[in-house]
Design an enzyme around this catalytic site. Structure first.
Site, PDB file in Angstrom:
ATOM      1  N   GLY A  12       0.828  -1.210   0.000  1.00 33.65           N
ATOM      2  CA  GLY A  12       0.000   0.000   0.000  1.00 33.65           C
ATOM      3  C   GLY A  12       0.856   1.252   0.000  1.00 33.65           C
ATOM      4  N   GLY A  14      -0.433   4.345   0.077  1.00 29.68           N
ATOM      5  CA  GLY A  14      -1.287   5.464   0.502  1.00 29.68           C
ATOM      6  C   GLY A  14      -0.588   6.247   1.607  1.00 29.68           C
ATOM      7  CG  PHE A  15      -2.458   9.606   3.543  1.00 31.58           C
ATOM      8  CD1 PHE A  15      -1.764  10.801   3.444  1.00 31.58           C
ATOM      9  CD2 PHE A  15      -3.680   9.498   2.925  1.00 31.58           C
ATOM     10  CE1 PHE A  15      -2.292  11.875   2.746  1.00 31.58           C
ATOM     11  CE2 PHE A  15      -4.227  10.562   2.228  1.00 31.58           C
ATOM     12  CZ  PHE A  15      -3.536  11.751   2.137  1.00 31.58           C
ATOM     13  CD  GLU A 176     -14.337  18.061   2.889  1.00 30.41           C
ATOM     14  OE1 GLU A 176     -13.642  18.768   3.632  1.00 30.41           O
ATOM     15  OE2 GLU A 176     -13.868  17.101   2.264  1.00 30.41           O
ATOM     16  CG  ASP A 305      -8.324   4.386   6.652  1.00 31.55           C
ATOM     17  OD1 ASP A 305      -7.923   5.122   7.558  1.00 31.55           O
ATOM     18  OD2 ASP A 305      -8.946   4.803   5.656  1.00 31.55           O
ATOM     19  CD  GLN A 321      -1.181  14.356  10.386  1.00 35.05           C
ATOM     20  OE1 GLN A 321      -0.370  13.789  11.108  1.00 35.05           O
ATOM     21  NE2 GLN A 321      -0.813  15.104   9.380  1.00 35.05           N
TER      22      GLN A 321
HETATM   23  C1  LIG Z   1     -13.154  10.873  -0.115  1.00 35.99           C
HETATM   24  C2  LIG Z   1     -12.260  10.815   1.110  1.00 35.99           C
HETATM   25  C3  LIG Z   1     -11.963  11.982   1.798  1.00 35.99           C
HETATM   26  C4  LIG Z   1     -11.136  11.950   2.925  1.00 35.99           C
HETATM   27  N1  LIG Z   1     -10.843  13.124   3.564  1.00 35.99           N
HETATM   28  C5  LIG Z   1      -9.991  13.119   4.600  1.00 35.99           C
HETATM   29  C6  LIG Z   1      -9.599  14.325   5.240  1.00 35.99           C
HETATM   30  O1  LIG Z   1     -10.052  15.407   4.863  1.00 35.99           O
HETATM   31  N2  LIG Z   1      -8.705  14.255   6.265  1.00 35.99           N
HETATM   32  C7  LIG Z   1      -8.207  13.054   6.693  1.00 35.99           C
HETATM   33  O2  LIG Z   1      -7.387  13.026   7.612  1.00 35.99           O
HETATM   34  N3  LIG Z   1      -8.560  11.904   6.132  1.00 35.99           N
HETATM   35  C8  LIG Z   1      -9.439  11.895   5.088  1.00 35.99           C
HETATM   36  N4  LIG Z   1      -9.800  10.710   4.506  1.00 35.99           N
HETATM   37  C9  LIG Z   1      -9.324   9.454   5.084  1.00 35.99           C
HETATM   38  C10 LIG Z   1      -7.877   9.191   4.668  1.00 35.99           C
HETATM   39  O3  LIG Z   1      -7.738   9.348   3.286  1.00 35.99           O
HETATM   40  C11 LIG Z   1      -7.519   7.780   5.114  1.00 35.99           C
HETATM   41  O4  LIG Z   1      -7.643   7.699   6.511  1.00 35.99           O
HETATM   42  C12 LIG Z   1      -6.093   7.429   4.705  1.00 35.99           C
HETATM   43  O5  LIG Z   1      -5.993   7.420   3.308  1.00 35.99           O
HETATM   44  C13 LIG Z   1      -5.702   6.076   5.278  1.00 35.99           C
HETATM   45  O6  LIG Z   1      -4.405   5.782   4.856  1.00 35.99           O
HETATM   46  P1  LIG Z   1      -3.998   4.263   4.570  1.00 35.99           P
HETATM   47  O7  LIG Z   1      -2.554   4.288   4.278  1.00 35.99           O
HETATM   48  O8  LIG Z   1      -4.500   3.391   5.663  1.00 35.99           O
HETATM   49  O9  LIG Z   1      -4.822   3.855   3.291  1.00 35.99           O
HETATM   50  P2  LIG Z   1      -4.865   4.541   1.849  1.00 35.99           P
HETATM   51  O10 LIG Z   1      -4.321   5.902   1.863  1.00 35.99           O
HETATM   52  O11 LIG Z   1      -6.243   4.319   1.349  1.00 35.99           O
HETATM   53  O12 LIG Z   1      -3.857   3.645   1.008  1.00 35.99           O
HETATM   54  C14 LIG Z   1      -4.082   2.291   0.745  1.00 35.99           C
HETATM   55  C15 LIG Z   1      -3.231   1.918  -0.441  1.00 35.99           C
HETATM   56  O13 LIG Z   1      -3.191   0.508  -0.520  1.00 35.99           O
HETATM   57  C16 LIG Z   1      -3.365   0.102  -1.859  1.00 35.99           C
HETATM   58  N5  LIG Z   1      -3.954  -1.236  -1.812  1.00 35.99           N
HETATM   59  C17 LIG Z   1      -5.122  -1.600  -1.220  1.00 35.99           C
HETATM   60  N6  LIG Z   1      -5.299  -2.917  -1.328  1.00 35.99           N
HETATM   61  C18 LIG Z   1      -4.230  -3.413  -1.995  1.00 35.99           C
HETATM   62  C19 LIG Z   1      -3.851  -4.703  -2.415  1.00 35.99           C
HETATM   63  N7  LIG Z   1      -4.594  -5.768  -2.170  1.00 35.99           N
HETATM   64  N8  LIG Z   1      -2.680  -4.845  -3.108  1.00 35.99           N
HETATM   65  C20 LIG Z   1      -1.912  -3.754  -3.374  1.00 35.99           C
HETATM   66  N9  LIG Z   1      -2.232  -2.503  -2.994  1.00 35.99           N
HETATM   67  C21 LIG Z   1      -3.364  -2.333  -2.315  1.00 35.99           C
HETATM   68  C22 LIG Z   1      -4.287   1.162  -2.450  1.00 35.99           C
HETATM   69  O14 LIG Z   1      -4.163   1.221  -3.854  1.00 35.99           O
HETATM   70  C23 LIG Z   1      -3.795   2.415  -1.764  1.00 35.99           C
HETATM   71  O15 LIG Z   1      -2.773   3.054  -2.490  1.00 35.99           O
HETATM   72  C24 LIG Z   1     -10.617  10.714   3.376  1.00 35.99           C
HETATM   73  C25 LIG Z   1     -10.923   9.537   2.686  1.00 35.99           C
HETATM   74  C26 LIG Z   1     -11.727   9.581   1.560  1.00 35.99           C
HETATM   75  C27 LIG Z   1     -12.037   8.301   0.803  1.00 35.99           C
END
Ligand SMILES: Cc1cc2nc3c(=O)[nH]c(=O)nc-3n(C[C@H](O)[C@H](O)[C@H](O)COP(=O)(O)OP(=O)(O)OC[C@H]3O[C@@H](n4cnc5c(N)ncnc54)[C@H](O)[C@@H]3O)c2cc1C
Length: 438
Positions: A12, A14-15, A176, A305, A321
């Protein structure tokens, strides 16, 4: 022969995952970052792509580009389908190979979350959710398509139904989106369309809870609700969406006709708990220990998440965050183990606050005892979001776009992008699909 460096696999980008990868920059390890997409996505601004303010390229940055100077890190495009804890490998599928094992010594799982339709997966077809760039473009097509259909419709009595936008879920994304669609209707539509009367457009925001922005204080929640009302958004609280179909929604027995229903309600974590056969909370997130590892597996970390951790008796929220701080913590712990240093103290989240925008020039901001709403909160929101965008070229481009949109009311991307030939369209009264070009 030189000794093999430990391999840290991060799933992943993402953040959480990207923060983890960057924090391993100077660690003596081979870092492998695997993602199913080739980009890091700034999800907080997805709603601006869905409402035509920004283009997809302004909120997504290629992972390979972000990490190009990080010599110990390899980026792989692939879908992880499982984890073999005994063999210490993740299984990766790509365009032409299935379940290829990738070995790890340390594993950080940061695969995020997806939409939850609370057991009504049949709603998905008619009410898309907003999670990735493809979702945002699909929703943009739907919103812009509704305006085009209304403009083409000679019978003005049909305009109101064609221009009814329903958002299910009054959390930050729903609020939003509702504010942004209201701004779109009142500004752009007024100047660019001839037959549409913007005052006919209906924007309906529905939630079963009694407040909008339920995680904010009551004062901010009610400020946001008043602002939505001033923008002309109908806010239906304490109401249940019983059914969603191609003709609209049924709310507590009442049918609301709409071509454009958008799902902004629940989230469900990725299937990491199933991959690991690990204990999960009621929402399906993996229960991690205070050092973010999975019980019995000090080499496996789950962050963001898809992880569940309580702090001061409350579960940490699914926000960017939390994911970033957890990603950095996991990497720091791994680096200390690799270099033989003492482990850091247990993870503790430092809450810098939360914000949500409600239309042009208005936001709510909650940080500790500071609770503010209005233009000052909106300026703070804009500054923070610009700062957290992945790359400096995006910061400049988003900043200039916002200034331009603010001053001129014009959108960055009024494009209906149809990847599969003529769009199929329908009307609320005649829900059978017809070809748009017939
Ligand atoms: C529309 C929207 C608005 C938001 N607004 C806010 C905000 O204003 N402020 C805030 O703090 N938070 C906000 N959030 C929440 C925030 O984006 C998440 O809490 C954050 O992205 C979580 O980070 P993460 O690294 O857990 O997952 P993510 O950032 O979702 O990253 C997960 C990554 O894993 C990859 N992935 C998933 N499954 C697989 C797999 N099986 N194989 C390979 N890759 C995979 C995905 O492609 C992605 O790149 C928002 C979320 C959304 C959807």
């Amino acid at each position: 022969m030189s000794e093999r460096l430990p391999v840290v696999v991060i799933v992943g980008g993402g953040f959480g995952g990207l923060a983890a990868a960057k924090a391993l920059n100077s660690t003596p390890a081979d870092v492998v970052l695997i993602d199913r997409t080739n980009h890091h996505l700034f999800q907080p601004l997805l709603y601006q792509v869905a409402t035509s303010v920004l283009t997809p390229g302004q909120i997504g940055s290629p992972l390979r580009g972000i990490l190009r100077n990080q010599k110990n890190t390899t980026v792989l495009l692939g879908e992880v389908t499982g984890v073999d804890k005994n063999e210490k490998c993740v299984l990766v599928s790509d365009a032409d190979r299935v379940n290829v094992p990738v070995h790890y010594d340390y594993l950080i799982l940061a695969t995020g979350a997806t939409h939850s339709y609370f057991g009504h997966d049949d709603f998905r077809k008619s009410a898309p959710g907003l999670k990735g760039l493809a979702d945002a473009v699909a929703i943009r097509n739907k919103i812009l398509g509704a305006f085009e259909q209304a403009e083409a419709e000679e019978d003005p009595s049909r305009h109101r139904d064609l221009l009814t936008f329903v958002l299910v879920g009054a959390g930050p994304t729903g609020v939003e989106m509702a504010g942004a669609i209201a701004t779109l209707v009142r500004n752009t539509v007024r100047s660019e369309f001839r037959r549409i009367d913007p005052s006919l457009a209906r924007i309906v925001l529905i939630d079963h809870s009694p407040r909008v922005l339920g995680t904010f204080s009551e004062g901010l929640s009610s400020a946001a609700k008043d602002r939505l009302a001033a923008l002309g958004v109908e806010v239906l609280l304490g109401r249940n969406v019983e059914h969603v179909d191609r003709a609209g929604v049924i709310v507590d027995g009442e049918r609301i006709l709409s071509n454009t229903v958008i799902w902004t309600a629940g989230v469900a974590p990725s299937p990491v708990a199933r991959w690991l056969n690990a204990e999960s909370d009621h929402g399906g997130r993996v229960r991690v220990q205070s050092d973010l590892t999975v019980p019995g597996h000090p080499e496996i970390f789950v962050v963001g998440d898809t992880a569940s951790l309580d702090q001061d008796g409350k579960p940490l929220a699914g926000v960017a965050q939390v994911a970033m701080q957890q990603g950095r913590y996991a990497s720091r712990l791994i680096a200390r183990r690799i270099t033989g240093k003492r482990a850091p103290r247990p993870f503790r989240y430092f809450d810098k606050g939360t914000m949500a925008v409600v239309g042009k020039g208005f936001a709510v901001l909650q940080s500790g005892r500071v609770h503010i709403s209005g233009i000052v909160a909106w300026l703070a929101w804009a500054a923070v979001h610009i700062q957290f965008l992945g790359q400096s070229n995006l910061r400049v481009s988003v900043f200039l776009q916002w200034v331009w949109t603010y001053l001129s009311g014009q959108r960055g991307s009024w494009l209906i992008v149809n990847h599969h030939g003529p769009e199929l369209v329908r009307t609320p009264e005649a829900p059978d699909l017809v070809h748009a070009d017939k």
